[in-house]
Design a protein around this motif. Structure first.
Motif, PDB file in Angstrom:
ATOM      1  N   ASP A 224      10.434  88.987  23.174  1.00  0.00           N
ATOM      2  CA  ASP A 224      10.593  88.765  21.732  1.00  0.00           C
ATOM      3  C   ASP A 224       9.262  88.694  20.996  1.00  0.00           C
ATOM      4  O   ASP A 224       9.227  88.476  19.788  1.00  0.00           O
ATOM      5  CB  ASP A 224      11.368  87.458  21.499  1.00  0.00           C
ATOM      6  CG  ASP A 224      12.785  87.532  22.048  1.00  0.00           C
ATOM      7  OD1 ASP A 224      13.370  88.631  21.999  1.00  0.00           O
ATOM      8  OD2 ASP A 224      13.294  86.506  22.533  1.00  0.00           O
ATOM      9  N   HIS A 225       8.147  88.856  21.723  1.00  0.00           N
ATOM     10  CA  HIS A 225       6.837  88.812  21.076  1.00  0.00           C
ATOM     11  C   HIS A 225       6.642  90.063  20.224  1.00  0.00           C
ATOM     12  O   HIS A 225       7.173  91.138  20.528  1.00  0.00           O
ATOM     13  CB  HIS A 225       5.754  88.709  22.149  1.00  0.00           C
ATOM     14  CG  HIS A 225       4.388  88.480  21.597  1.00  0.00           C
ATOM     15  ND1 HIS A 225       4.057  87.363  20.878  1.00  0.00           N
ATOM     16  CD2 HIS A 225       3.257  89.238  21.661  1.00  0.00           C
ATOM     17  CE1 HIS A 225       2.782  87.435  20.528  1.00  0.00           C
ATOM     18  NE2 HIS A 225       2.288  88.573  20.986  1.00  0.00           N
ATOM     19  N   GLU A 254       0.680  88.676  29.251  1.00  0.00           N
ATOM     20  CA  GLU A 254      -0.407  88.519  28.285  1.00  0.00           C
ATOM     21  C   GLU A 254      -0.287  89.590  27.212  1.00  0.00           C
ATOM     22  O   GLU A 254       0.035  90.751  27.510  1.00  0.00           O
ATOM     23  CB  GLU A 254      -1.742  88.640  29.025  1.00  0.00           C
ATOM     24  CG  GLU A 254      -2.959  88.391  28.171  1.00  0.00           C
ATOM     25  CD  GLU A 254      -4.226  88.471  29.011  1.00  0.00           C
ATOM     26  OE1 GLU A 254      -5.000  87.493  29.014  1.00  0.00           O
ATOM     27  OE2 GLU A 254      -4.441  89.509  29.673  1.00  0.00           O
ATOM     28  N   CYS A 255      -0.546  89.215  25.969  1.00  0.00           N
ATOM     29  CA  CYS A 255      -0.462  90.171  24.874  1.00  0.00           C
ATOM     30  C   CYS A 255      -1.481  91.286  25.063  1.00  0.00           C
ATOM     31  O   CYS A 255      -2.640  91.054  25.405  1.00  0.00           O
ATOM     32  CB  CYS A 255      -0.701  89.468  23.539  1.00  0.00           C
ATOM     33  SG  CYS A 255      -0.491  90.586  22.119  1.00  0.00           S
ATOM     34  N   SER A 256      -1.026  92.529  24.849  1.00  0.00           N
ATOM     35  CA  SER A 256      -1.892  93.686  25.039  1.00  0.00           C
ATOM     36  C   SER A 256      -2.901  93.865  23.902  1.00  0.00           C
ATOM     37  O   SER A 256      -3.852  94.633  24.027  1.00  0.00           O
ATOM     38  CB  SER A 256      -1.040  94.955  25.176  1.00  0.00           C
ATOM     39  OG  SER A 256      -0.204  95.123  24.046  1.00  0.00           O
ATOM     40  N   CYS A 268       8.620  81.578  32.271  1.00  0.00           N
ATOM     41  CA  CYS A 268       8.924  80.922  30.997  1.00  0.00           C
ATOM     42  C   CYS A 268       9.667  81.826  30.018  1.00  0.00           C
ATOM     43  O   CYS A 268      10.363  81.326  29.127  1.00  0.00           O
ATOM     44  CB  CYS A 268       7.637  80.409  30.343  1.00  0.00           C
ATOM     45  SG  CYS A 268       6.978  78.916  31.118  1.00  0.00           S
ATOM     46  N   VAL A 269       9.509  83.133  30.127  1.00  0.00           N
ATOM     47  CA  VAL A 269      10.092  84.019  29.113  1.00  0.00           C
ATOM     48  C   VAL A 269      11.001  85.107  29.670  1.00  0.00           C
ATOM     49  O   VAL A 269      11.762  85.714  28.920  1.00  0.00           O
ATOM     50  CB  VAL A 269       8.984  84.692  28.264  1.00  0.00           C
ATOM     51  CG1 VAL A 269       8.238  83.665  27.443  1.00  0.00           C
ATOM     52  CG2 VAL A 269       8.032  85.498  29.138  1.00  0.00           C
ATOM     53  N   THR A 270      10.957  85.363  30.975  1.00  0.00           N
ATOM     54  CA  THR A 270      11.814  86.413  31.521  1.00  0.00           C
ATOM     55  C   THR A 270      13.244  85.896  31.672  1.00  0.00           C
ATOM     56  O   THR A 270      13.484  84.684  31.710  1.00  0.00           O
ATOM     57  CB  THR A 270      11.300  86.896  32.895  1.00  0.00           C
ATOM     58  OG1 THR A 270      11.120  85.764  33.756  1.00  0.00           O
ATOM     59  CG2 THR A 270       9.993  87.631  32.744  1.00  0.00           C
ATOM     60  N   SER A 271      14.191  86.804  31.769  1.00  0.00           N
ATOM     61  CA  SER A 271      15.587  86.420  31.923  1.00  0.00           C
ATOM     62  C   SER A 271      15.796  85.720  33.268  1.00  0.00           C
ATOM     63  O   SER A 271      15.010  85.895  34.202  1.00  0.00           O
ATOM     64  CB  SER A 271      16.490  87.655  31.819  1.00  0.00           C
ATOM     65  OG  SER A 271      16.101  88.635  32.759  1.00  0.00           O
TER      66      SER A 271
END
Length: 282
Positions: A224-225, A254-256, A268-271
């Motif tokens: 969702d980022h 990490e944000c690209s 923390c964020v994966t399904s």
């Protein structure tokens, strides 16, 4: 997207195959324009395949670069996979090959092994009780599918050389039966990884971890980022996770975008089906 060239392994490659994520060995293809390696056997996998052990009985299609958990060995990966055209469940090529009909050979075992879907016993590699397993008709040798598919060689930062999978420890001195990674005791009768040059030995799980088959530096799209996220592994400095606030000591997203400092743990964020739910027992 580029043409691939067939190469011979010179012993200097530290990259893994982009198809199966195992260390590069002969024969393999490589790209001269980018960092891309592919075992010859992975490059020649059929695009469509039917397998007897899949309940749907629908054909499986070869896909790439989707994060998934294999429905047979339960490893998390984003390399190649066979996806069911019906239920969309995914199976890694290692398991598809391992479960093909016929006898199989195994590490230092002289008899052929056959897979039984319902067979109770104790796995010779990890010591855990099995349900479906590879079994020997000539002796009591039993192996989990996951243990059968363990990489023969693996890399870990604890040693500069490739570590080799070993089925037992001949050293009778009990103080040598420890893991050089977690520094805890190790059962000499269970499989472990070792380096004969450096006398390094370690538990299977300590070497492989939960994310052996994830491609680092690849893009993870299901998030969702606002920007694409890159799969990374932090070994030296550990920024705090933007979700839980704890240090990102292992695999993270990490944000690209360099100007955006967003980073989060994989878990923390994966399904839920992609999170680390189990581990090999030491």
């Amino acid at each position: 997207m580029h043409n691939l060239m067939l190469g011979l392994f010179g012993g200097g490659h530290e990259n893994s195959c982009d198809g199966c994520m195992l260390p590069i060995s002969d024969p393999f293809y490589y790209c001269s324009e980018c960092v891309f390696f592919l075992h010859k056997v992975c490059a020649e996998l059929p695009k469509i395949k039917k397998v007897w052990h899949h309940d749907c009985k629908e054909p499986l299609t070869l896909i790439f670069d989707k994060a998934f958990r294999c429905r047979q060995c339960w490893h998390i990966s984003n390399a190649s996979a066979y996806e069911c055209c019906g239920c969309e469940r995914k199976i890694c090529p290692r398991c598809v090959i391992a479960l093909s009909p016929g006898a199989r050979t195994c590490l230092k075992h002289k008899h052929p092994l056959f897979y039984y879907t319902k067979r109770n016993g104790k796995c010779n590699a990890c010591g855990m009780t099995t349900q479906g397993a590879f079994c020997c008709k000539d002796c009591s040798f039993v192996l989990h599918l996951g243990c059968f598919s363990l990489p023969i060689t693996a890399r870990h930062k604890c040693d500069e050389h490739l570590l080799s999978l070993t089925d037992h420890d001949d050293n009778s001195y009990s103080e040598n039966h420890h893991c050089d990674i977690c520094e805890e005791s190790r059962d000499p009768n269970r499989w472990f990884y070792t380096c004969s040059t450096c006398d390094t030995s370690a538990h299977v799980y300590c070497v492989l971890g939960d994310y052996l088959f994830l491609k680092l530096r690849s893009i993870y799209e299901e998030n969702d980022h606002s920007h694409p996220l890159t799969i990374v592994k932090k070994n030296y400095y550990y920024p705090d996770c933007d979700e839980c606030g704890k240090p990102c000591e292992d695999v993270a997203l990490e944000c690209s975008k360099s100007e955006c400092k967003y980073i989060v743990h994989w878990n923390c964020v994966t399904s839920l089906h992609l999170r680390s739910l189990w581990a090999y027992k030491k």
